[in-house]
Design a protein around this motif. Structure first.
Motif, PDB file in Angstrom:
ATOM      1  N   ALA A  35       0.820  -1.213   0.000  1.00  0.00           N
ATOM      2  CA  ALA A  35       0.000   0.000   0.000  1.00  0.00           C
ATOM      3  C   ALA A  35       0.849   1.255   0.000  1.00  0.00           C
ATOM      4  CB  ALA A  35      -0.947  -0.001   1.202  1.00  0.00           C
ATOM      5  N   VAL A  36       1.995   1.217   0.655  1.00  0.00           N
ATOM      6  CA  VAL A  36       2.836   2.409   0.696  1.00  0.00           C
ATOM      7  C   VAL A  36       3.697   2.537  -0.557  1.00  0.00           C
ATOM      8  CG1 VAL A  36       4.906   1.541   1.888  1.00  0.00           C
ATOM      9  CG2 VAL A  36       4.123   3.864   2.318  1.00  0.00           C
ATOM     10  N   LEU A  37       3.971   1.433  -1.226  1.00  0.00           N
ATOM     11  CA  LEU A  37       4.833   1.488  -2.412  1.00  0.00           C
ATOM     12  C   LEU A  37       4.081   1.669  -3.735  1.00  0.00           C
ATOM     13  CD1 LEU A  37       7.452  -1.287  -1.586  1.00  0.00           C
ATOM     14  CD2 LEU A  37       7.778   1.189  -1.539  1.00  0.00           C
ATOM     15  N   ALA A  38       2.980   0.960  -3.913  1.00  0.00           N
ATOM     16  CA  ALA A  38       2.321   0.924  -5.226  1.00  0.00           C
ATOM     17  C   ALA A  38       1.789   2.279  -5.698  1.00  0.00           C
ATOM     18  CB  ALA A  38       1.212  -0.125  -5.227  1.00  0.00           C
ATOM     19  N   PRO A  39       0.955   2.986  -4.933  1.00  0.00           N
ATOM     20  CA  PRO A  39       0.409   4.245  -5.464  1.00  0.00           C
ATOM     21  C   PRO A  39       1.485   5.282  -5.762  1.00  0.00           C
ATOM     22  CG  PRO A  39      -0.860   3.528  -3.570  1.00  0.00           C
ATOM     23  CD  PRO A  39       0.356   2.653  -3.642  1.00  0.00           C
ATOM     24  N   SER A  40       2.444   5.448  -4.850  1.00  0.00           N
ATOM     25  CA  SER A  40       3.482   6.454  -5.076  1.00  0.00           C
ATOM     26  C   SER A  40       4.387   6.078  -6.242  1.00  0.00           C
ATOM     27  CB  SER A  40       4.304   6.664  -3.806  1.00  0.00           C
ATOM     28  OG  SER A  40       4.898   5.453  -3.400  1.00  0.00           O
ATOM     29  N   SER A  41       4.643   4.800  -6.413  1.00  0.00           N
ATOM     30  CA  SER A  41       5.479   4.360  -7.536  1.00  0.00           C
ATOM     31  C   SER A  41       4.777   4.613  -8.867  1.00  0.00           C
ATOM     32  CB  SER A  41       5.814   2.877  -7.412  1.00  0.00           C
ATOM     33  OG  SER A  41       6.557   2.639  -6.245  1.00  0.00           O
TER      34      SER A  41
END
Length: 174
Positions: A84-90
């Motif tokens: 959740a912390v990696l996918a949207p920002s990436s």
């Protein structure tokens, strides 16, 4: 933890992921407010310890979010929180990077880049304040202030400052 509480944590991490301007530690104050204040999953010392443990471990600096997810829902919670912390920002970074590269000389793109610098600095300062204020005494705050001043006023490489901080910790100064 209840399913509703887990859903709140996961939803907040997904949203905060888009605000990671300057790195994952930039969202630590909001996660602190959620995990310590609202959901009461951890106390202040546990939150600060999870950040310290994650920063000491090899890997991305988002590992502290996985530790928070682990506290909430075990191994599945750690995996979900990390994704959740990696996918949207990436995904956002790739899309904005492509768009900005194609328009790198437009005035709006240049203004956006200039405007994001103070936002990033403020978010990282808030994170530093939360971490330093949880440690006993005045020395952690003084060390953080000295490091910030050194970064701002000198060309000293950040790795030297990190080494000095590690030395101060090893000597028991902080």
């Amino acid at each position: 933890m209840s399913t509703l509480g887990w859903a709140v944590l996961l939803g907040q991490v997904l949203l905060l992921s888009l605000l990671q301007v300057g790195g994952a530690l930039a969202i630590a104050p909001d996660l602190h407010r959620l995990v310590v204040g609202r959901l009461a999953l951890l106390d202040d010392a546990q939150f600060a310890s999870s950040i310290a443990i994650a920063q000491a471990a090899p890997g991305p600096n988002t590992l502290y979010v996985a530790l928070l997810g682990f506290q909430a829902a075990g191994l599945a919670g750690a995996v979900c929180a990390q994704l959740a912390v990696l996918a949207p920002s990436s995904m956002l970074a790739v899309a904005v990077g492509r768009w900005g590269h194609a328009r790198q000389h437009h005035r709006a793109v240049l203004a956006f880049k200039a405007g994001m610098a103070p936002v990033t600095i403020a978010l990282l300062a808030a994170t530093s304040w939360i971490i330093a204020s949880e440690l006993p005494g005045w020395r952690p705050i003084a060390l953080a202030a000295a490091a910030a001043l050194a970064v701002w006023r000198t060309r000293l490489h950040i790795l030297w400052l990190m080494a000095l901080g590690a030395l101060a910790g090893a000597l028991g100064w902080v």
